[in-house]
Design a protein around this motif. Structure first.
Motif, PDB file in Angstrom:
ATOM      1  N   GLU A  93       0.763  -1.329   0.117  1.00  0.00           N
ATOM      2  CA  GLU A  93      -0.014   0.109  -0.029  1.00  0.00           C
ATOM      3  C   GLU A  93       0.735   1.279   0.028  1.00  0.00           C
ATOM      4  O   GLU A  93       0.568   2.397  -0.620  1.00  0.00           O
ATOM      5  CB  GLU A  93      -0.974   0.011   1.335  1.00  0.00           C
ATOM      6  CG  GLU A  93      -2.072   0.973   1.222  1.00  0.00           C
ATOM      7  CD  GLU A  93      -2.078   1.555   2.667  1.00  0.00           C
ATOM      8  OE1 GLU A  93      -1.802   1.016   3.551  1.00  0.00           O
ATOM      9  OE2 GLU A  93      -2.848   2.720   2.566  1.00  0.00           O
ATOM     10  N   LYS A  94       1.930   1.224   0.884  1.00  0.00           N
ATOM     11  CA  LYS A  94       2.974   2.594   0.816  1.00  0.00           C
ATOM     12  C   LYS A  94       3.570   2.827  -0.473  1.00  0.00           C
ATOM     13  O   LYS A  94       3.638   3.821  -0.884  1.00  0.00           O
ATOM     14  CB  LYS A  94       3.747   2.169   1.940  1.00  0.00           C
ATOM     15  CG  LYS A  94       3.385   2.446   3.225  1.00  0.00           C
ATOM     16  CD  LYS A  94       4.424   2.776   4.299  1.00  0.00           C
ATOM     17  CE  LYS A  94       3.868   3.563   5.435  1.00  0.00           C
ATOM     18  NZ  LYS A  94       4.441   2.970   6.672  1.00  0.00           N
TER      19      LYS A  94
ATOM     20  N   ALA B  22       0.903   4.231  -2.853  1.00  0.00           N
ATOM     21  CA  ALA B  22       0.784   5.498  -2.291  1.00  0.00           C
ATOM     22  C   ALA B  22       2.031   6.551  -2.966  1.00  0.00           C
ATOM     23  O   ALA B  22       1.749   7.906  -3.194  1.00  0.00           O
ATOM     24  CB  ALA B  22       0.633   5.620  -0.662  1.00  0.00           C
ATOM     25  N   ALA B  23       3.246   6.084  -2.687  1.00  0.00           N
ATOM     26  CA  ALA B  23       4.307   6.871  -3.277  1.00  0.00           C
ATOM     27  C   ALA B  23       4.129   6.981  -4.832  1.00  0.00           C
ATOM     28  O   ALA B  23       4.498   8.161  -5.300  1.00  0.00           O
ATOM     29  CB  ALA B  23       5.555   6.145  -2.883  1.00  0.00           C
TER      30      ALA B  23
ATOM     31  N   ARG C 247       1.574   7.375  -6.528  1.00  0.00           N
ATOM     32  CA  ARG C 247       0.207   8.459  -6.639  1.00  0.00           C
ATOM     33  C   ARG C 247       0.705   9.759  -6.430  1.00  0.00           C
ATOM     34  O   ARG C 247       0.274  10.809  -6.930  1.00  0.00           O
ATOM     35  CB  ARG C 247      -1.009   8.077  -5.886  1.00  0.00           C
ATOM     36  CG  ARG C 247      -1.440   6.794  -6.201  1.00  0.00           C
ATOM     37  CD  ARG C 247      -3.147   6.689  -5.426  1.00  0.00           C
ATOM     38  NE  ARG C 247      -3.619   5.391  -5.773  1.00  0.00           N
ATOM     39  CZ  ARG C 247      -3.987   4.589  -4.765  1.00  0.00           C
ATOM     40  NH1 ARG C 247      -3.648   4.676  -3.488  1.00  0.00           N
ATOM     41  NH2 ARG C 247      -4.626   3.329  -4.977  1.00  0.00           N
ATOM     42  N   ARG C 248       1.802  10.130  -5.529  1.00  0.00           N
ATOM     43  CA  ARG C 248       2.162  11.392  -5.342  1.00  0.00           C
ATOM     44  C   ARG C 248       2.605  12.188  -6.715  1.00  0.00           C
ATOM     45  O   ARG C 248       2.326  13.373  -6.675  1.00  0.00           O
ATOM     46  CB  ARG C 248       3.392  11.506  -4.585  1.00  0.00           C
ATOM     47  CG  ARG C 248       3.255  10.831  -3.008  1.00  0.00           C
ATOM     48  CD  ARG C 248       4.601  10.777  -2.369  1.00  0.00           C
ATOM     49  NE  ARG C 248       4.251   9.895  -1.271  1.00  0.00           N
ATOM     50  CZ  ARG C 248       5.417   9.473  -0.358  1.00  0.00           C
ATOM     51  NH1 ARG C 248       6.490  10.006  -0.682  1.00  0.00           N
ATOM     52  NH2 ARG C 248       4.960   8.705   0.513  1.00  0.00           N
TER      53      ARG C 248
END
Lengths: 326, 269
Positions: free
Chosen positions: B98-99, B102-103, B105-106
């Motif tokens: 998940e992390k 998320a990275a 998507r930044r």
């Protein structure tokens, strides 16, 4: 099309002077209620069984004030356990992990099914199961036996169950664990009330699940969570009287009743209990009002009114677009 | 969720300094309904690509696949050479944690049809939230940049307003500023003007045009044919989960080759 506000021939019409609708029912209601209130006041003043002076003399005595402090401590600690654990259980319930979901469901099922009174007595008697409660390697004796070591013990620390699990801690655990089940459902409803688009927008910005929950979803869920939590807190204030059965003696109702039965003035002390609980819940209601106002930030009328004031102070009118919509 | 099939298994091409967005054979199903049936797309850096198509054609779903809001079932998507949602190790694909997702998507900004501003935060806080929380930048720097971004989208006087006090067009411009605050290399727009009153559409399109002039790579799902014609570098017409026709927007709009494109354009023009 001319709008004739300033044309002389179209003068402003006479203000309407109509006979208002009469409300005879209201006057009847006032009369009936007035009589009932008068009867009630008469009862309070003339009936000697109230024994007001005795009540006032006794309802603030040191043991009773200790009881008030005990009840408040119990309320605060059990609600804290309830809310913190409730958040954990609600998040577990909404997780993708089926085992966590199952555990959370089972927890809620158990603690909602068993009455708090039963829980309070049950926790007060847990000392029957264990003399001491110790923390360390689980099944240490059995593991030791497996390797041929007699009485192998791997325990870090422990305490006497009878010392800890009677009285305050047992009552706190019974109430707190039970409350967590109810709070979990309230918090779950709150979380689910937040629009899915909020999570998506936060995800698209690169936030992780924990960050989204903490910063985006829970603050918005609070608007839905706070009012029923206020209900729960007031219910908990009243339920602290159940711990008398644990037994806990540093508790408001127990102390009031003790005075009542010792002096044979049972009724005045019951009235004192009523007044004490009224007072304490009123304080809670004030707290709830401010909490609700805080979490209504940016949503609904309260937020808009506040910001409108701020907008006026800044002196900013809508330059772009057509001013505030919605 | 269930096994992502890689075309030719080893057929995922190595990262190259090629297009900003490169999608091949993207399939996506919801249950038994296949929404995307093999979409191919390439968008160069600095290009404005407009996705057109009837509702239910899968264009929004495809856009959401690009930043992994939806998991694709087959095919692959690369953004700036990086495979989205998966890592290749030893010829095999591994799902990202998940992390890591998320990275990824930044660097990809997204603007939604329904704005999705955070209602409990002011316009300024909406913009500063992610840089502070996700990029852990200094507060003063972020604040200045956010104020400048809001100024740029014409909302310099609305910093302290909550979303409920802003019109739809203003909210959408805050949403664009919010996405830009993460310094993305790619911006995705999911029907950004569809929920707006007609008189407010222009102000949002103006901000997007300005962004396009600045060289931002943009993929825009839209029904605004005028915008596609004026600003778009490429136009992709999607229907029934496949790319029906693509090319230069002015040519496609003036002279559609495919029957379905013709009927669609006849309705919206």
């Amino acid at each position: 099309m001319s709008v004739g506000t300033d044309s002389p021939e179209r003068a402003r019409p006479e203000p309407i002077q109509a006979v208002p609708v009469r409300h005879p029912g209201r006057w009847v209601a006032v009369a009936v209620i007035g009589v009932l209130v008068a009867m009630f006041v008469h009862l309070l003043v003339t009936n000697q069984a109230f024994n007001w002076s005795f009540m006032v003399d006794n309802m603030f005595r040191p043991p009773i004030m200790a009881g008030v402090r005990g009840s408040i401590a119990l309320l605060v600690t059990s609600m804290l356990i309830g809310i913190v654990l409730g958040v954990v259980i609600a998040v577990m319930r909404l997780s993708e992990n089926p085992i966590l979901r199952g555990v959370s469901w089972a927890y809620t099922w158990f603690f909602r099914a068993v009455p708090r009174l039963v829980l309070a007595i049950l926790f007060g008697n847990l000392g029957i199961l264990w003399a001491r409660i110790e923390f360390g390697l689980p099944f240490d004796r059995q593991i030791g036996a497996l390797f041929g070591i007699q009485d192998f013990e791997a325990r870090l620390f422990g305490f006497s169950a009878v010392d800890i699990l009677t009285g305050f801690v047992a009552g706190m655990l019974a109430l707190g664990l039970s409350e967590a089940a109810y709070m979990a459902e309230i918090i779950r409803a709150g979380i689910q009330s937040v629009d899915e688009g909020q999570t998506e927008a936060a995800q698209a910005l690169g936030m992780t699940r924990g960050q989204i929950l903490r910063r985006i979803v829970l603050p918005q869920a609070m608007r839905v969570i706070v009012p029923p939590t206020g209900n729960e807190t007031i219910a908990m204030l009243k339920d602290t009287s159940l711990v008398a059965f644990v037994p806990v003696s540093a508790e408001l109702f127990f102390q009031l009743r003790a005075v009542g039965s010792r002096t044979f003035q049972v009724f005045p002390m019951l009235v004192a209990a009523t007044i004490w609980y009224l007072l304490l819940s009123s304080v809670l209601l004030v707290g709830q009002y401010y909490l609700e106002r805080h979490f209504a930030k940016g949503i609904g009328r309260a937020g808009q009114a506040k910001a409108r004031l701020r907008g006026m102070a800044v002196g900013g009118g809508g330059v772009t677009g057509g001013g505030g919509g919605v | 969720m269930t096994g992502v099939t890689v075309p030719g298994q080893a057929g995922v091409p190595a990262a190259e300094s090629g297009p900003m967005v490169h999608a091949e054979q993207v399939h996506k199903s919801f249950g038994s309904i296949e929404v995307l049936k093999g979409i191919d797309l390439q968008v160069r850096a600095g290009e404005v690509c407009c996705l057109l198509g009837p509702s239910g054609s899968g264009k929004s779903t495809f856009l959401r696949c690009i930043n992994h809001l939806e998991k694709i079932n087959a095919g692959w998507i690369r953004v700036d050479g990086e495979l989205i949602g998966y890592r290749e190790r030893g010829g095999k694909l591994h799902e990202m944690r998940e992390k890591e997702v998320a990275a990824q998507r930044r660097a990809i900004g997204m603007v939604f049809q329904r704005f999705n501003l955070f209602p409990h935060k002011t316009a300024l806080e909406n913009v500063t939230e992610a840089p502070l929380l996700v990029r852990r930048e200094k507060r003063a720097e972020v604040r200045d940049r956010a104020a400048a971004l809001l100024e740029r989208v014409g909302l310099g006087d609305k910093l302290g307003n909550y979303p409920s006090q802003l019109s739809g067009g203003q909210q959408q411009r805050v949403a664009i500023a919010r996405a830009l605050a993460m310094k993305p290399k790619l911006m995705l727009f999911d029907e950004p003007t569809s929920a707006l009153d007609p008189e407010l559409v222009g102000e949002v399109l103006d901000v997007m045009k300005d962004l396009a002039r600045d060289g931002m790579t943009m993929i825009v799902v839209t029904h605004e044919i005028g915008f596609a014609r004026e600003v778009g570098d490429s136009l992709v017409f999607i229907d029934g989960g496949v790319v029906v026709e693509s090319g230069n927007p002015r040519e496609v709009i003036a002279n559609p080759q495919h029957e379905r494109t013709k009927t669609f354009l006849a309705k919206v023009l």
